[in-house]
Design a protein around this motif. Structure first.
Motif, short mmCIF file in Angstrom:
data_model
loop_
_atom_site.label_atom_id
_atom_site.label_comp_id
_atom_site.label_asym_id
_atom_site.label_seq_id
_atom_site.Cartn_x
_atom_site.Cartn_y
_atom_site.Cartn_z
N VAL A 198 17.53 58.43 7.66
CA VAL A 198 17.10 58.92 6.36
C VAL A 198 16.48 60.30 6.54
O VAL A 198 15.63 60.50 7.40
CB VAL A 198 16.07 57.96 5.71
CG1 VAL A 198 15.64 58.48 4.35
CG2 VAL A 198 16.67 56.56 5.58
N TYR A 199 16.94 61.23 5.72
CA TYR A 199 16.44 62.60 5.74
C TYR A 199 15.61 62.85 4.49
O TYR A 199 15.97 62.38 3.39
CB TYR A 199 17.61 63.60 5.80
CG TYR A 199 18.31 63.59 7.12
CD1 TYR A 199 17.99 64.52 8.09
CD2 TYR A 199 19.27 62.63 7.41
CE1 TYR A 199 18.62 64.51 9.33
CE2 TYR A 199 19.91 62.61 8.64
CZ TYR A 199 19.58 63.55 9.59
OH TYR A 199 20.20 63.53 10.80
N TYR A 200 14.53 63.59 4.65
CA TYR A 200 13.61 63.86 3.54
C TYR A 200 13.52 65.35 3.29
O TYR A 200 13.63 66.16 4.20
CB TYR A 200 12.22 63.30 3.88
CG TYR A 200 12.19 61.80 3.89
CD1 TYR A 200 11.86 61.09 2.74
CD2 TYR A 200 12.52 61.10 5.03
CE1 TYR A 200 11.86 59.70 2.74
CE2 TYR A 200 12.52 59.71 5.04
CZ TYR A 200 12.19 59.02 3.88
OH TYR A 200 12.20 57.66 3.89
N ARG A 201 13.29 65.69 2.03
CA ARG A 201 13.07 67.08 1.61
C ARG A 201 12.11 67.08 0.44
O ARG A 201 11.89 66.04 -0.21
CB ARG A 201 14.39 67.76 1.25
CG ARG A 201 15.04 67.19 0.01
CD ARG A 201 16.40 67.85 -0.26
NE ARG A 201 17.02 67.26 -1.43
CZ ARG A 201 17.61 66.09 -1.50
NH1 ARG A 201 17.69 65.34 -0.42
NH2 ARG A 201 18.12 65.64 -2.62
N MET A 202 11.55 68.23 0.15
CA MET A 202 10.65 68.37 -0.99
C MET A 202 11.42 68.15 -2.28
O MET A 202 12.59 68.53 -2.38
CB MET A 202 10.03 69.78 -1.01
CG MET A 202 9.16 70.09 0.18
SD MET A 202 7.67 69.10 0.28
CE MET A 202 6.86 69.56 -1.22
N ASN A 203 10.77 67.56 -3.27
CA ASN A 203 11.38 67.39 -4.59
C ASN A 203 11.07 68.65 -5.41
O ASN A 203 9.95 68.82 -5.89
CB ASN A 203 10.81 66.14 -5.27
CG ASN A 203 11.47 65.86 -6.60
OD1 ASN A 203 12.07 66.74 -7.21
ND2 ASN A 203 11.33 64.63 -7.04
N GLU A 204 12.05 69.51 -5.51
CA GLU A 204 11.85 70.80 -6.18
C GLU A 204 11.52 70.64 -7.67
O GLU A 204 10.79 71.46 -8.23
CB GLU A 204 13.09 71.69 -6.01
CG GLU A 204 13.32 72.12 -4.57
CD GLU A 204 12.17 72.91 -3.97
OE1 GLU A 204 11.54 73.71 -4.69
OE2 GLU A 204 11.90 72.72 -2.77
N GLU A 205 12.01 69.60 -8.30
CA GLU A 205 11.70 69.37 -9.73
C GLU A 205 10.20 69.13 -9.93
O GLU A 205 9.61 69.65 -10.87
CB GLU A 205 12.49 68.18 -10.27
CG GLU A 205 13.98 68.45 -10.39
CD GLU A 205 14.74 67.23 -10.88
OE1 GLU A 205 14.12 66.30 -11.45
OE2 GLU A 205 15.97 67.22 -10.71
N THR A 206 9.60 68.36 -9.04
CA THR A 206 8.16 68.10 -9.14
C THR A 206 7.37 69.38 -8.88
O THR A 206 6.38 69.65 -9.57
CB THR A 206 7.74 67.00 -8.16
OG1 THR A 206 8.47 65.81 -8.45
CG2 THR A 206 6.25 66.71 -8.26
#
Length: 110
Positions: free
Chosen positions: A65-73
């Motif tokens: 599982v890869y994670y990234r920042m939620n740009e919408e938030t």
């Protein structure tokens, strides 16, 4: 209500450190574990809280599982960018995390 959940998620040192790392680039759970020197179960627990707060997004690739920042938030709450990008970078452990991240080659199996 969403803002309260976000602020609670930010109130933990490990979660703030994770967000600061994810601000640099998308990361696999094993890379986060290595940089922060935490167990997989702890990393996953913190990442679940960040995902539930809407701060991070995840994508499963094969068994990882890869994670990234939620740009919408970040767009909805601009002050979060300031906290994660500017203020967290002033914290010594976050500075050290970035140095360790530079030496992480990525997961052999990712």
């Amino acid at each position: 209500m969403d803002l309260i959940v976000i602020l609670k998620a930010l109130a933990d040192k490990t979660r703030l450190r994770i967000l600061h790392l994810l601000n640099q680039r998308e990361l696999c759970v094993c890379e986060i574990e290595e940089v922060l020197s935490i167990q997989q179960s702890n990393a996953s627990r913190h990442l679940d809280k960040l995902r539930n707060a809407g701060l991070v997004c995840s994508e499963k690739r094969a068994q990882w599982v890869y994670y990234r920042m939620n740009e919408e938030t970040l767009q909805r709450y601009p002050f979060l960018s300031m906290i994660i990008k500017e203020e967290a970078s002033k914290i010594p452990c976050c500075q050290q995390d970035i140095l360790r991240l530079e030496n992480v080659k990525g997961c052999e199996n990712c």
